[in-house]
Write a protein that holds these residues in place. Structure first.
Motif, PDB file in Angstrom:
ATOM      1  N   ALA A  21       1.028  -0.970  -0.069  1.00  0.00           N
ATOM      2  CA  ALA A  21      -0.154  -0.250  -0.152  1.00  0.00           C
ATOM      3  C   ALA A  21       1.053   0.805   0.018  1.00  0.00           C
ATOM      4  O   ALA A  21       0.519   2.021  -0.782  1.00  0.00           O
ATOM      5  N   GLY A  22       1.958   1.169   1.002  1.00  0.00           N
ATOM      6  CA  GLY A  22       2.683   2.459   0.334  1.00  0.00           C
ATOM      7  C   GLY A  22       3.179   3.160  -0.289  1.00  0.00           C
ATOM      8  O   GLY A  22       3.282   3.944  -0.565  1.00  0.00           O
ATOM      9  N   GLN A  23       3.941   1.552  -1.130  1.00  0.00           N
ATOM     10  CA  GLN A  23       4.397   2.203  -2.888  1.00  0.00           C
ATOM     11  C   GLN A  23       3.504   2.418  -3.724  1.00  0.00           C
ATOM     12  O   GLN A  23       3.490   3.440  -4.521  1.00  0.00           O
ATOM     13  N   ARG A  24       2.048   1.604  -3.701  1.00  0.00           N
ATOM     14  CA  ARG A  24       1.186   2.600  -4.577  1.00  0.00           C
ATOM     15  C   ARG A  24       0.925   3.320  -3.566  1.00  0.00           C
ATOM     16  O   ARG A  24       0.242   4.747  -4.763  1.00  0.00           O
ATOM     17  N   VAL A  25       0.942   3.737  -2.756  1.00  0.00           N
ATOM     18  CA  VAL A  25       0.720   5.521  -2.522  1.00  0.00           C
ATOM     19  C   VAL A  25       1.924   6.315  -3.171  1.00  0.00           C
ATOM     20  O   VAL A  25       1.289   7.639  -3.442  1.00  0.00           O
ATOM     21  N   ASP A  26       2.918   5.780  -3.034  1.00  0.00           N
ATOM     22  CA  ASP A  26       4.320   6.417  -3.983  1.00  0.00           C
ATOM     23  C   ASP A  26       3.893   6.963  -5.204  1.00  0.00           C
ATOM     24  O   ASP A  26       3.831   8.233  -5.853  1.00  0.00           O
ATOM     25  N   THR A  27       3.410   6.187  -5.889  1.00  0.00           N
ATOM     26  CA  THR A  27       2.780   5.989  -7.477  1.00  0.00           C
ATOM     27  C   THR A  27       1.461   7.087  -7.115  1.00  0.00           C
ATOM     28  O   THR A  27       1.325   7.799  -8.249  1.00  0.00           O
ATOM     29  N   LEU A  28       0.263   7.395  -6.068  1.00  0.00           N
ATOM     30  CA  LEU A  28      -0.656   8.354  -6.573  1.00  0.00           C
ATOM     31  C   LEU A  28       0.401   9.590  -6.382  1.00  0.00           C
ATOM     32  O   LEU A  28      -0.237  10.726  -6.638  1.00  0.00           O
ATOM     33  N   ALA A  29       1.122   9.802  -5.074  1.00  0.00           N
ATOM     34  CA  ALA A  29       1.690  10.827  -5.325  1.00  0.00           C
ATOM     35  C   ALA A  29       2.240  11.122  -6.287  1.00  0.00           C
ATOM     36  O   ALA A  29       2.248  12.787  -6.780  1.00  0.00           O
ATOM     37  N   ALA A  30       3.003  10.965  -6.882  1.00  0.00           N
ATOM     38  CA  ALA A  30       3.335  10.917  -7.819  1.00  0.00           C
ATOM     39  C   ALA A  30       2.411  11.673  -9.352  1.00  0.00           C
ATOM     40  O   ALA A  30       3.174  12.849  -9.924  1.00  0.00           O
ATOM     41  N   VAL A  31       1.723  11.052  -9.470  1.00  0.00           N
ATOM     42  CA  VAL A  31       0.501  11.457 -10.994  1.00  0.00           C
ATOM     43  C   VAL A  31      -0.164  12.964  -9.960  1.00  0.00           C
ATOM     44  O   VAL A  31       0.132  13.896 -10.352  1.00  0.00           O
ATOM     45  N   LEU A  32      -0.287  12.859  -8.305  1.00  0.00           N
ATOM     46  CA  LEU A  32      -0.797  13.791  -8.217  1.00  0.00           C
ATOM     47  C   LEU A  32       0.247  14.994  -8.067  1.00  0.00           C
ATOM     48  O   LEU A  32      -0.424  16.675  -8.389  1.00  0.00           O
ATOM     49  N   ALA A  33       1.058  14.894  -7.899  1.00  0.00           N
ATOM     50  CA  ALA A  33       2.412  16.267  -8.511  1.00  0.00           C
ATOM     51  C   ALA A  33       2.946  16.286  -9.337  1.00  0.00           C
ATOM     52  O   ALA A  33       2.561  17.555 -10.118  1.00  0.00           O
ATOM     53  N   GLN A  34       2.328  15.672 -10.627  1.00  0.00           N
ATOM     54  CA  GLN A  34       2.176  16.313 -11.677  1.00  0.00           C
ATOM     55  C   GLN A  34       1.102  15.800 -12.315  1.00  0.00           C
ATOM     56  O   GLN A  34       0.569  17.894 -13.697  1.00  0.00           O
ATOM     57  N   VAL A  35      -0.209  16.111 -11.576  1.00  0.00           N
ATOM     58  CA  VAL A  35      -1.943  16.530 -12.817  1.00  0.00           C
ATOM     59  C   VAL A  35      -2.121  17.683 -12.158  1.00  0.00           C
ATOM     60  O   VAL A  35      -2.640  18.534 -12.624  1.00  0.00           O
ATOM     61  N   LEU A  36      -2.017  17.782 -10.629  1.00  0.00           N
ATOM     62  CA  LEU A  36      -3.236  18.498 -10.041  1.00  0.00           C
ATOM     63  C   LEU A  36      -2.485  20.700 -10.189  1.00  0.00           C
ATOM     64  O   LEU A  36      -3.338  21.313 -10.150  1.00  0.00           O
ATOM     65  N   PRO A  37      -1.408  20.815 -10.265  1.00  0.00           N
ATOM     66  CA  PRO A  37      -0.844  22.303 -10.081  1.00  0.00           C
ATOM     67  C   PRO A  37      -1.858  23.129 -12.215  1.00  0.00           C
ATOM     68  O   PRO A  37      -1.934  23.679 -12.268  1.00  0.00           O
ATOM     69  N   ASN A  38      -1.848  21.611 -12.721  1.00  0.00           N
ATOM     70  CA  ASN A  38      -2.415  21.520 -13.998  1.00  0.00           C
ATOM     71  C   ASN A  38      -3.922  22.193 -13.830  1.00  0.00           C
ATOM     72  O   ASN A  38      -4.762  23.682 -14.385  1.00  0.00           O
ATOM     73  N   TYR A  39      -4.966  22.158 -11.854  1.00  0.00           N
ATOM     74  CA  TYR A  39      -5.928  22.478 -11.849  1.00  0.00           C
ATOM     75  C   TYR A  39      -6.173  23.349 -10.729  1.00  0.00           C
ATOM     76  O   TYR A  39      -7.238  23.456 -10.417  1.00  0.00           O
TER      77      TYR A  39
END
Length: 285
Positions: free
Chosen positions: A141-159
């Motif tokens: 689960a921790g590794q998957r949260v790390d993946t999620l963090a990377a995606v959010l850091a990439q996507v959220l600034p655009n919105y």
């Protein structure tokens, strides 16, 4: 942040949407009243066999008030139509945000689902879930949260407070913790909140820049909420209920526009009262 805060924010958005829908109904009612008043006006006019100068003056005044009311109704219709369009555009922006996150996570091997109507990215048993009665993230689960963090850091600034998105920007992303129906609320409320908090801590530890993201009011985008077992997913096993959801709330900056609409309706009411007064004078009541 408590569960109650999340409920209030979601309720506020739904209330705004319902407000503008009810405004459309109100316009229909105003037009109906206006038509009745004009019918009474015409009937009274036909009944007059002799029209004095004072009556002519009153008739002209009533006609002017009627013209103003008609104009105000048109303004109100245009304003409500505009607000509905803003809300629709906001929904479209949010849906694109959800799709961007889902597609980015799927490309990294995480199978998540989205609910565009409620603005949720659901991280079920195939993404992030928890052991029975546990709030800690295990290694997977921790590794998957790390993946999620990377995606959010990439996507959220655009919105986030984008000048090119006129309809809406991201107000809040709630990290929502859930439990299955086992146990009791006394244990499940803090358990679900702890799951959300632990996920939040892992996200910002992996991607500290997530805490720098701000909404239009200058406050942090990320927040947490716990729901115990109050939001069960039908047809999903207990493992899938012990999950994390991400709920996205958009900012449409509509409060001042709501006040404008309210002022416009109050002005219409005053003019309708004036019209009634003029008609009463003409009819001798």
């Amino acid at each position: 942040m408590s569960d109650m805060t999340s409920v209030l924010v979601d309720g506020h958005v739904e209330e705004e949407e319902n407000y503008f829908i009810s405004m459309t109904d109100m316009m229909v009612g105003v037009l109906f009243i206006f038509i009745i008043l004009l019918m009474v006006f015409a009937a009274n006019f036909r009944q007059q066999t002799q029209t004095s100068e004072e009556q002519i003056k009153q008739l002209k005044q009533a006609a002017e008030v009627a013209r103003q009311v008609t104009s105000r109704v048109g303004e109100l219709r245009d304003r409500v139509t505009s607000e509905i369009r803003v809300l629709n555009e906001s929904d479209e922006v949010r849906t694109k945000l959800l799709v961007d996150i889902r597609d980015a996570l799927r490309s990294k091997g995480l199978n998540v689902t989205i609910d565009a109507e409620s603005g949720v990215v659901r991280l079920g048993e195939n993404a992030i879930n928890f052991g029975l009665g546990r709030a800690e993230l295990n290694a997977t689960a921790g590794q998957r949260v790390d993946t999620l963090a990377a995606v959010l850091a990439q996507v959220l600034p655009n919105y986030t407070s984008r000048s090119d998105v006129q309809a809406a920007s991201l107000e809040t992303m709630f990290i929502e913790g859930h439990t299955d129906a086992a146990g009791n609320d006394e244990d499940n409320w803090p358990l679900s909140t702890a799951r959300a908090v632990n996920t939040f801590r892992r996200l910002v530890s992996r991607e500290p820049m997530l805490r720098t993201l701000r909404n239009d009011q200058g406050t942090e985008i990320l927040s947490v909420a716990g729901y115990s077992s109050t939001r069960q997913i039908k047809g999903v096993a207990d493992d899938g209920q012990r999950r994390i959801d991400l709920r996205f709330v958009m900012s449409t900056n509509s409060m001042e526009r709501l006040r404008d609409v309210l002022r416009l309706t109050e002005n219409m009411d005053e003019q309708l009262q004036n019209l009634r007064t003029q008609l009463d004078k003409v009819s001798g009541n």
